[in-house]
Design a protein around this motif. Structure first.
Motif, PDB file in Angstrom:
ATOM      1  N   ALA A 119       0.847  -1.185   0.000  1.00  0.00           N
ATOM      2  CA  ALA A 119       0.000   0.000   0.000  1.00  0.00           C
ATOM      3  C   ALA A 119       0.886   1.240   0.000  1.00  0.00           C
ATOM      4  O   ALA A 119       2.071   1.181   0.352  1.00  0.00           O
ATOM      5  CB  ALA A 119      -0.898   0.009   1.232  1.00  0.00           C
ATOM      6  N   ARG A 120       0.320   2.342  -0.386  1.00  0.00           N
ATOM      7  CA  ARG A 120       1.062   3.605  -0.419  1.00  0.00           C
ATOM      8  C   ARG A 120       1.475   4.009   0.998  1.00  0.00           C
ATOM      9  O   ARG A 120       0.631   4.093   1.892  1.00  0.00           O
ATOM     10  CB  ARG A 120       0.191   4.686  -1.045  1.00  0.00           C
ATOM     11  N   PRO A 121       2.751   4.291   1.211  1.00  0.00           N
ATOM     12  CA  PRO A 121       3.182   4.761   2.535  1.00  0.00           C
ATOM     13  C   PRO A 121       2.531   6.106   2.870  1.00  0.00           C
ATOM     14  O   PRO A 121       2.424   6.979   1.997  1.00  0.00           O
ATOM     15  CB  PRO A 121       4.696   4.901   2.384  1.00  0.00           C
ATOM     16  N   PRO A 122       2.088   6.307   4.095  1.00  0.00           N
ATOM     17  CA  PRO A 122       1.360   7.541   4.424  1.00  0.00           C
ATOM     18  C   PRO A 122       2.193   8.805   4.276  1.00  0.00           C
ATOM     19  O   PRO A 122       1.641   9.885   4.057  1.00  0.00           O
ATOM     20  CB  PRO A 122       0.927   7.310   5.880  1.00  0.00           C
ATOM     21  N   GLU A 123       3.505   8.697   4.380  1.00  0.00           N
ATOM     22  CA  GLU A 123       4.349   9.885   4.281  1.00  0.00           C
ATOM     23  C   GLU A 123       4.651  10.297   2.841  1.00  0.00           C
ATOM     24  O   GLU A 123       5.204  11.384   2.595  1.00  0.00           O
ATOM     25  CB  GLU A 123       5.668   9.671   5.032  1.00  0.00           C
ATOM     26  N   LEU A 124       4.298   9.451   1.879  1.00  0.00           N
ATOM     27  CA  LEU A 124       4.608   9.747   0.474  1.00  0.00           C
ATOM     28  C   LEU A 124       3.685  10.842  -0.037  1.00  0.00           C
ATOM     29  O   LEU A 124       2.459  10.694  -0.050  1.00  0.00           O
ATOM     30  CB  LEU A 124       4.448   8.479  -0.373  1.00  0.00           C
ATOM     31  N   GLN A 125       4.251  11.943  -0.505  1.00  0.00           N
ATOM     32  CA  GLN A 125       3.495  13.072  -1.039  1.00  0.00           C
ATOM     33  C   GLN A 125       3.490  13.029  -2.562  1.00  0.00           C
ATOM     34  O   GLN A 125       4.482  12.640  -3.190  1.00  0.00           O
ATOM     35  CB  GLN A 125       4.114  14.403  -0.572  1.00  0.00           C
ATOM     36  N   ASP A 126       2.378  13.437  -3.147  1.00  0.00           N
ATOM     37  CA  ASP A 126       2.306  13.506  -4.606  1.00  0.00           C
ATOM     38  C   ASP A 126       3.398  14.407  -5.151  1.00  0.00           C
ATOM     39  O   ASP A 126       3.620  15.512  -4.645  1.00  0.00           O
ATOM     40  CB  ASP A 126       0.937  14.041  -5.046  1.00  0.00           C
ATOM     41  N   GLY A 127       4.079  13.935  -6.192  1.00  0.00           N
ATOM     42  CA  GLY A 127       5.121  14.731  -6.824  1.00  0.00           C
ATOM     43  C   GLY A 127       6.484  14.592  -6.186  1.00  0.00           C
ATOM     44  O   GLY A 127       7.471  15.098  -6.730  1.00  0.00           O
ATOM     45  N   SER A 128       6.586  13.941  -5.042  1.00  0.00           N
ATOM     46  CA  SER A 128       7.883  13.772  -4.383  1.00  0.00           C
ATOM     47  C   SER A 128       8.565  12.505  -4.876  1.00  0.00           C
ATOM     48  O   SER A 128       7.927  11.618  -5.430  1.00  0.00           O
ATOM     49  CB  SER A 128       7.706  13.723  -2.867  1.00  0.00           C
ATOM     50  N   VAL A 129       9.867  12.423  -4.676  1.00  0.00           N
ATOM     51  CA  VAL A 129      10.647  11.252  -5.068  1.00  0.00           C
ATOM     52  C   VAL A 129      10.944  10.441  -3.817  1.00  0.00           C
ATOM     53  O   VAL A 129      11.466  10.952  -2.830  1.00  0.00           O
ATOM     54  CB  VAL A 129      11.945  11.664  -5.779  1.00  0.00           C
ATOM     55  N   TYR A 130      10.602   9.165  -3.869  1.00  0.00           N
ATOM     56  CA  TYR A 130      10.663   8.283  -2.716  1.00  0.00           C
ATOM     57  C   TYR A 130      11.731   7.225  -2.974  1.00  0.00           C
ATOM     58  O   TYR A 130      12.546   7.347  -3.890  1.00  0.00           O
ATOM     59  CB  TYR A 130       9.271   7.671  -2.522  1.00  0.00           C
TER      60      TYR A 130
END
Length: 342
Positions: A119-130
């Motif tokens: 699932a998508r990690p909660p800290e991941l923001q749209d447009g950011s590089v993870y």
């Protein structure tokens, strides 16, 4: 969304992005095979997302569309009366295919099912590089409880991400539907192109099937090949999605096999009808609806055709790499405004 992209796909898509998008209004008589299509099937697909077209030029047409779906003849008359075909960009188009995989899996890790989808990690923001794919595969998210399900094969997990949705059959017979939940912000890189660069295959030999077979036959180098694509897709459970409905597309609604396509939204309005003239071994002349997008779908003459669910659909979609042209249908005022803008 579509299957793994060979070098030819990447090169043609890059060329499409560098060229200005010209626009030309055509007559319906200029559309090859227009009279023979099932316009009612296309109109019903259009109705699935028509209410999301917010421009004032679309709204009255959406109100009239439901009554027009009464028969194939009335559906065809509807399109011919209220729309005009607009050719945007320069053919040849590039058509590829995608599908919804059906895979065996488990809700927990077992000796057989050892490859997680997250699932998508909660800290991941749209447009950011993870974290990159290699980081995640090495365990960057391990132990956080983000695992949605576990699969048997890393190649299956990779292609599930490329397709963006799937059905996972659990050992007790339950089927979990999963859909796109986000991505890690890294650019998509074609593993097919990398195989060509390495000299393993020529461009015309590369397909989803050849990539899958090569990785399984060469597990060490194969895993390194998959990591060549740093892009990583996260998923979400879709517990309320009926079994008889297609996966969820970019407009938040189910897409329809052989009637929905993924397009580049910088050139085409999502929800618009699009006439495709696909050439190749199995030509296709059909009215589709632009209801999805994909990381590899770039350019005005670029589309990914949704083929449906399961292995048969995957076999058909994985070999599509054909030219032709695509023509969007726009409300009359927007059609002529598009040509002025182009």
């Amino acid at each position: 969304m579509g299957g793994a992209r060979p070098v030819l796909v990447a090169l043609l898509a890059a060329l499409a992005m560098t060229a200005p998008a010209k626009a030309q209004v055509l007559a319906f008589e200029e559309l090859d095979g227009w009279a023979e299509d099932d316009h009612r099937a296309a109109l019903r697909t259009f109705l699935n997302t028509c209410d999301q077209l917010e421009d004032a030029a679309w709204q009255p047409l959406c109100s009239l569309a439901r009554d027009a779906a009464a028969s194939p003849e009335s559906a065809r008359a509807y399109f011919e009366l209220f729309f005009r075909p607009v050719l945007i960009g320069d053919p040849p188009a590039l058509f590829t295919g995608y599908y919804e995989p059906e895979l065996d899996g488990s809700p927990s890790q077992t000796a057989r099912f050892r490859v997680p989808i997250y699932a998508r990690p909660p800290e991941l923001q749209d447009g950011s590089v993870y974290y990159s794919r290699a980081d995640i595969e090495a365990g960057a998210l391990r132990g956080r409880g983000l695992e949605i399900a576990w699969l048997e094969d890393p190649v299956d997990a990779f292609f599930l991400q490329i397709q963006g949705s799937g059905r996972i059959r659990m050992p007790n017979g339950h089927v979990m539907r999963v859909g796109y939940g986000g991505k890690n912000g890294h650019p998509y890189r074609s593993v097919g192109q990398e195989l060509v660069r390495q000299g393993t295959y020529s461009a015309d030999q590369v397909s989803a099937q050849t990539i899958r077979g090569w990785v399984k036959q060469n597990p060490g180098p194969g895993n390194a090949l998959l990591d060549h694509n740093p892009s990583y897709v996260f998923f979400r459970r879709l517990p309320d999605l009926p079994a008889d409905r297609g996966p969820i597309g970019a407009m938040g609604r189910s897409i329809v096999d052989m009637r929905s396509i993924a397009v580049d939204p910088s050139y085409h309005t999502l929800g618009a009808p699009v006439w495709i003239e696909k050439d190749g071994r199995e030509p296709m002349r059909r009215l589709m609806v632009a209801q999805d997008t994909g990381g590899a779908i770039k350019g005005a003459q670029r589309a990914d055709i949704y083929f449906g669910t399961g292995d048969r659909a995957g076999d058909a979609a994985g070999t599509v790499k054909d030219g032709g042209r695509m023509v969007v249908l726009l409300p009359i005022d927007l059609a002529f405004a598009q040509t002025l803008d182009g």
